[in-house]
Design a protein around this motif. Structure first.
Motif, mmCIF file in Angstrom:
data_model
loop_
_atom_site.group_PDB
_atom_site.id
_atom_site.type_symbol
_atom_site.label_atom_id
_atom_site.label_comp_id
_atom_site.label_asym_id
_atom_site.label_seq_id
_atom_site.Cartn_x
_atom_site.Cartn_y
_atom_site.Cartn_z
ATOM 1 N N ASN A 63 55.168 44.099 43.215
ATOM 2 C CA ASN A 63 54.846 44.240 44.639
ATOM 3 C C ASN A 63 54.885 45.676 45.117
ATOM 4 O O ASN A 63 55.470 46.544 44.467
ATOM 5 C CB ASN A 63 55.848 43.422 45.484
ATOM 6 C CG ASN A 63 57.227 44.043 45.461
ATOM 7 O OD1 ASN A 63 57.513 45.017 46.173
ATOM 8 N ND2 ASN A 63 58.109 43.530 44.603
ATOM 9 N N PHE A 64 54.240 45.909 46.220
ATOM 10 C CA PHE A 64 54.438 47.160 46.980
ATOM 11 C C PHE A 64 54.118 46.892 48.437
ATOM 12 O O PHE A 64 53.485 45.895 48.775
ATOM 13 C CB PHE A 64 53.634 48.322 46.403
ATOM 14 C CG PHE A 64 52.155 48.118 46.332
ATOM 15 C CD1 PHE A 64 51.331 48.523 47.370
ATOM 16 C CD2 PHE A 64 51.572 47.527 45.221
ATOM 17 C CE1 PHE A 64 49.957 48.335 47.299
ATOM 18 C CE2 PHE A 64 50.193 47.339 45.139
ATOM 19 C CZ PHE A 64 49.389 47.743 46.175
ATOM 20 N N LEU A 81 57.863 53.230 41.131
ATOM 21 C CA LEU A 81 56.589 53.687 41.700
ATOM 22 C C LEU A 81 56.174 55.048 41.173
ATOM 23 O O LEU A 81 55.006 55.277 40.846
ATOM 24 C CB LEU A 81 56.683 53.731 43.237
ATOM 25 C CG LEU A 81 56.920 52.389 43.941
ATOM 26 C CD1 LEU A 81 56.775 52.566 45.460
ATOM 27 C CD2 LEU A 81 55.978 51.313 43.449
ATOM 28 N N GLU A 136 52.544 43.551 52.615
ATOM 29 C CA GLU A 136 53.022 43.544 51.242
ATOM 30 C C GLU A 136 51.931 42.987 50.324
ATOM 31 O O GLU A 136 51.224 42.051 50.687
ATOM 32 C CB GLU A 136 54.276 42.658 51.137
ATOM 33 C CG GLU A 136 54.923 42.701 49.766
ATOM 34 C CD GLU A 136 56.157 41.788 49.654
ATOM 35 O OE1 GLU A 136 56.522 41.152 50.661
ATOM 36 O OE2 GLU A 136 56.736 41.714 48.559
ATOM 37 N N ALA A 151 59.791 48.262 42.247
ATOM 38 C CA ALA A 151 59.578 46.834 42.520
ATOM 39 C C ALA A 151 60.290 46.050 41.442
ATOM 40 O O ALA A 151 60.220 46.386 40.262
ATOM 41 C CB ALA A 151 58.085 46.523 42.505
ATOM 42 N N ILE A 210 47.935 50.953 44.851
ATOM 43 C CA ILE A 210 48.564 51.999 45.682
ATOM 44 C C ILE A 210 47.601 53.164 45.892
ATOM 45 O O ILE A 210 47.432 53.658 47.020
ATOM 46 C CB ILE A 210 49.881 52.474 45.042
ATOM 47 C CG1 ILE A 210 50.934 51.356 45.133
ATOM 48 C CG2 ILE A 210 50.376 53.762 45.703
ATOM 49 C CD1 ILE A 210 52.196 51.607 44.322
ATOM 50 N N ILE A 270 54.241 54.347 51.271
ATOM 51 C CA ILE A 270 54.223 53.233 50.311
ATOM 52 C C ILE A 270 55.631 53.068 49.757
ATOM 53 O O ILE A 270 56.262 54.034 49.314
ATOM 54 C CB ILE A 270 53.261 53.531 49.133
ATOM 55 C CG1 ILE A 270 51.844 53.833 49.611
ATOM 56 C CG2 ILE A 270 53.301 52.388 48.102
ATOM 57 C CD1 ILE A 270 51.056 52.650 50.086
ATOM 58 N N THR A 271 56.119 51.808 49.775
ATOM 59 C CA THR A 271 57.396 51.540 49.137
ATOM 60 C C THR A 271 57.274 50.213 48.382
ATOM 61 O O THR A 271 56.167 49.696 48.211
ATOM 62 C CB THR A 271 58.560 51.536 50.152
ATOM 63 O OG1 THR A 271 59.793 51.370 49.450
ATOM 64 C CG2 THR A 271 58.410 50.449 51.196
ATOM 65 N N ALA A 272 58.387 49.680 47.900
ATOM 66 C CA ALA A 272 58.346 48.435 47.131
ATOM 67 C C ALA A 272 59.623 47.664 47.376
ATOM 68 O O ALA A 272 60.616 48.209 47.884
ATOM 69 C CB ALA A 272 58.169 48.719 45.642
ATOM 70 N N MET A 293 49.512 47.622 40.214
ATOM 71 C CA MET A 293 50.268 48.324 41.257
ATOM 72 C C MET A 293 49.742 49.749 41.437
ATOM 73 O O MET A 293 49.537 50.206 42.565
ATOM 74 C CB MET A 293 51.757 48.342 40.907
ATOM 75 C CG MET A 293 52.446 46.994 41.085
ATOM 76 S SD MET A 293 54.210 47.042 40.609
ATOM 77 C CE MET A 293 54.833 48.331 41.711
#
Lengths: 295, 295, 295, 295
Positions: A163-164, A291, A244, A13, A263, A275-277, A259
């Motif tokens: 963010n994620f 991450l 998001e 992120a 998560i 899960i991504t960012a 974060m």
């Protein structure tokens, strides 16, 4: 990398520096303090269209507030210190001073820098200085009784835009996953999620391909209903919902912890798949939250 | 005049014209719609320091919303139509379009005048027009699924600043009286109380005697702790707490009904002693709500 | 003795031994866990008329529950271990196993003694044993997915009936004082207030003078409206409202801390005048909480 | 038959006669009335293991309660009138009379039959009879002030066990669908959902194949994790979550309306796939709610 069977993307992120001030709002009851905190942090999701970003950081029980009453810590955030100062004053003046039974205290007494919030002029000469514990405050006679306010509020250079993305096999799986994430983040000190309920339903990209007057537009690569219609969709197979979480915090450490805890909590929800960012290739923000490293 | 043993002052509340728009926010659950409505109506207590006044008008069950989902009706209010339009767009764009699962509908389909809220440009060309029942809406692909929005929102000339004061034998009697009033007003259609929890703890007078740069300052004549210290205090003997309820509404009738129902509810609370209202001698606002007449 | 100007009576609360079990209920979201915890601790104010006493001890964030989901710790209390065991089983079976997404864990893993809560028979043979972290649990296939339950719940000899009275210049001052007390007690680990909202509005005496078939009746000596009508009224001059807080806890220390924190918080509320406690001259309960000593 | 793309099974819900009483609980504020209503309807999911079934029917604003204060209507339900009478008395005595500021009124003044709830003996001779509007009540001096109670509560022959199943492509889709259903049912007068949050996560069958001492056990035919493991699973292809809504009501019409409104609301939620209902082949209950007919 996987957590509880959920794949964690190997990405980061990207986030930005911002000024963050912290205010403690107390009231005769938890509910009264909460109502004021909600109003003071309202209409404050994103500086794209709001005058500030803001959120409730934590409930603070009577045992741990300056005046022995229940309270909430809130964060108010803006990239520019001048704008933050204006917003801090207006939000406290309009949403806390006006509220029933509330008082205001500096939420970061150890911060080297402070912003002035001179509410005592409201007292029209009837105000006076006093102490709450070791804190210097002004007491302002008001209809409801007396308003107590500390007038120097700590401010630090923090982080905005951590963010994620939570992706699920259904829209509702991703949504409940995002809710669980927000609930975990509530217990991380110094970090807030400024969007409604802490969740972004319509994550955006910078600018717009078609409408040049738009500063931001839908991030079509992450829209499940456009998978198959846009080239290079980033929605994995079997994903029908993407939400998001955007985090602002007092420090890189606070955002990183938020974060990580968010998560982990999202991954406990049935149907969360991936899960991504979000990042812009590292061209915009100086902060990178990898991450795999933070988890 | 007395209600349930509480004296009602023989006076009137003075109020002002304002433009009022009404938006229905629906969501997958009541809580999701509520979170968005709270954000959209936040930081909106008084146009003295906020960009608009706003509040939640009513919960609307799934049976009675355009899309069969739970929703909330909100009012956004400003004396100037141009400012209202800007605020309407920003608040819906930042606090409803961004929220998870929400949709937006016109809360006053019968209003002759409408304000445009063109969110569909956010779709960057992937948006399309469709229908929900007989309403024309835009569907915008977003990460969470699709955002549905009606883009013409009704606006009417309404009333801002309807008000009354609840006075009690103790601060807390007046406060609970004010809470009961707010709860009664929630059930009046077309009227909102924009302050935190609906209650003003620090009612103000125009300007300041001592600090000429202040637009508003404490109304010392109604401050219980200044009784005996200021000449001509208007705090009756035995009163220790005064809270003000300020009401904005779509019409004179809505504000009048809200005042009447709010006052009646306040009078049921033990320790409430006196009800009055604020005016400026009739020099400022064209609307006069005579307490004895409306009750 | 005074706290923040409020007189603390030189007396003690008398309390009784009781068996206390502690259950952790987790859910996909905080709200889902809360709904189950509320149901499981309902209809459980006093063993005078309820089958158990029970309350929510604390919210536990995902970071600190056995399964990484948000949860609530509840206490279930009864003087007799056999009755407690029955109530523990029924309340978990009917209010947690039936709830959506919930799981059950032992809230006191270090307790020497445990009560069996054998829910797995509900699985009708489809259930199986597994692990959540280092805890042995049963997984039961249900419509909603799988129910996870630990089947040995810790129980200790604790204390029931710790109490204090909050008296105010008005009914509402005492009430808000009592609310502030309950909010402070929520943050004390191992103590609950089992009455609605944590507050007793109608404190009782043992038996009845007039109606011999009654086990308990109004405590006329503490009724503000009977001051001047009953001899030896214990309502101080100027007091119009009295509310009682009753506390059950896992230990004498937990109840003592809850009483101290609750009293301190109540004393911060405007209009609270006097704090005392209930006892029967020391003839009934072995525990004595001296107000001046615990504060 | 389809609603909003969701298939409605061609089947019926089977339900049973039960006695239903209706109580109105008012308080100084909505929150105070709510806390009491929650306690009074707690531990009351199913008469399989609870002493009664109960739920909150509706919020009643101050404008429409007997004493002009905010209130909640609750239903208490039991197949046997004698058991209902006992539960009604105990729940009102322990959870409403004890609560701060609450009062009790008959929720069905037009019912031909009434159950006595003689709380006034608690007054120990200090109680007296008075009127609230046209209702005869007892006023009992208590610590908090005076408790007001109507002592005859209407009771009717109603219906218990109305039900439907919400099935979703994911566990969370079905769950949010069930939540939406419960929210719609809240607005149907005379019907309640007694389970935690209104939703059953672990629907059961009568008895047990393996454990003969069990009165009820998991309904394996509807368990998504057992699809493919049990013969004749009734979980449709692609369904991963099933939640049941169980409805008790004052009449066949109220239960029918609640089922219809609940099903329609559930069908609006993304990912809900199939609606069916539970019956025992018509051998047990005299009431049959045909899904296609009621919709």
């Amino acid at each position: 990398m996987e957590i509880h069977g959920v794949k964690i993307d190997d990405t980061y992120a990207e986030a930005f520096p911002a000024w963050v001030s912290s205010v403690i709002i107390t009231g005769a009851t938890r509910e009264l303090a909460y109502r004021s905190a909600v109003e003071a942090t309202g209409f404050a999701t994103s500086v794209i269209g709001c005058a500030a970003e803001a959120g409730i950081d934590a409930y603070i029980p009577p045992q741990r507030t300056p005046d022995g009453r229940p309270g909430f810590g809130i964060l108010i955030v803006h990239p520019k210190k001048k704008h933050l100062k204006e917003q801090l004053v207006e939000r406290v003046a309009e949403c806390v001073l006006t509220a029933p039974t509330t008082a205001v205290f500096n939420g970061m007494p150890d911060a080297a820098e402070k912003l002035p919030v001179k509410l005592h002029f409201f007292g029209d000469g009837y105000e006076y200085q006093t102490k709450v514990g070791d804190r210097s405050v002004w007491a302002i006679p008001i209809m409801g009784g007396e308003f107590i306010g500390e007038e120097e509020i700590g401010v630090v250079q923090g982080v905005a835009g951590g963010n994620f993305f939570v992706m699920g096999e259904s829209q509702m799986s991703a949504l409940i996953g995002a809710q669980a994430a927000v609930e975990a983040i509530m217990d991380v000190c110094g970090a807030v999620t400024s969007f409604p309920g802490g969740i972004v339903g319509s994550g955006s990209k910078v600018g717009s391909k078609k409408y040049k007057f738009m500063n931001a537009s839908t991030n079509e690569l992450y829209c499940p209903t456009l998978k198959g219609k846009v080239p290079e969709s980033k929605v994995p197979e079997g994903v029908k919902g993407v939400f998001e979480i955007v985090i602002d915090g007092v420090s890189e450490a606070a955002v990183s912890e938020a974060m990580a805890e968010g998560i982990k909590a999202a991954c406990m929800v049935a149907g969360v798949k991936f899960i991504t960012a979000g990042n812009y290739g590292g061209t915009l923000g100086p902060f990178k939250f990898d991450l795999h490293k933070i988890l």
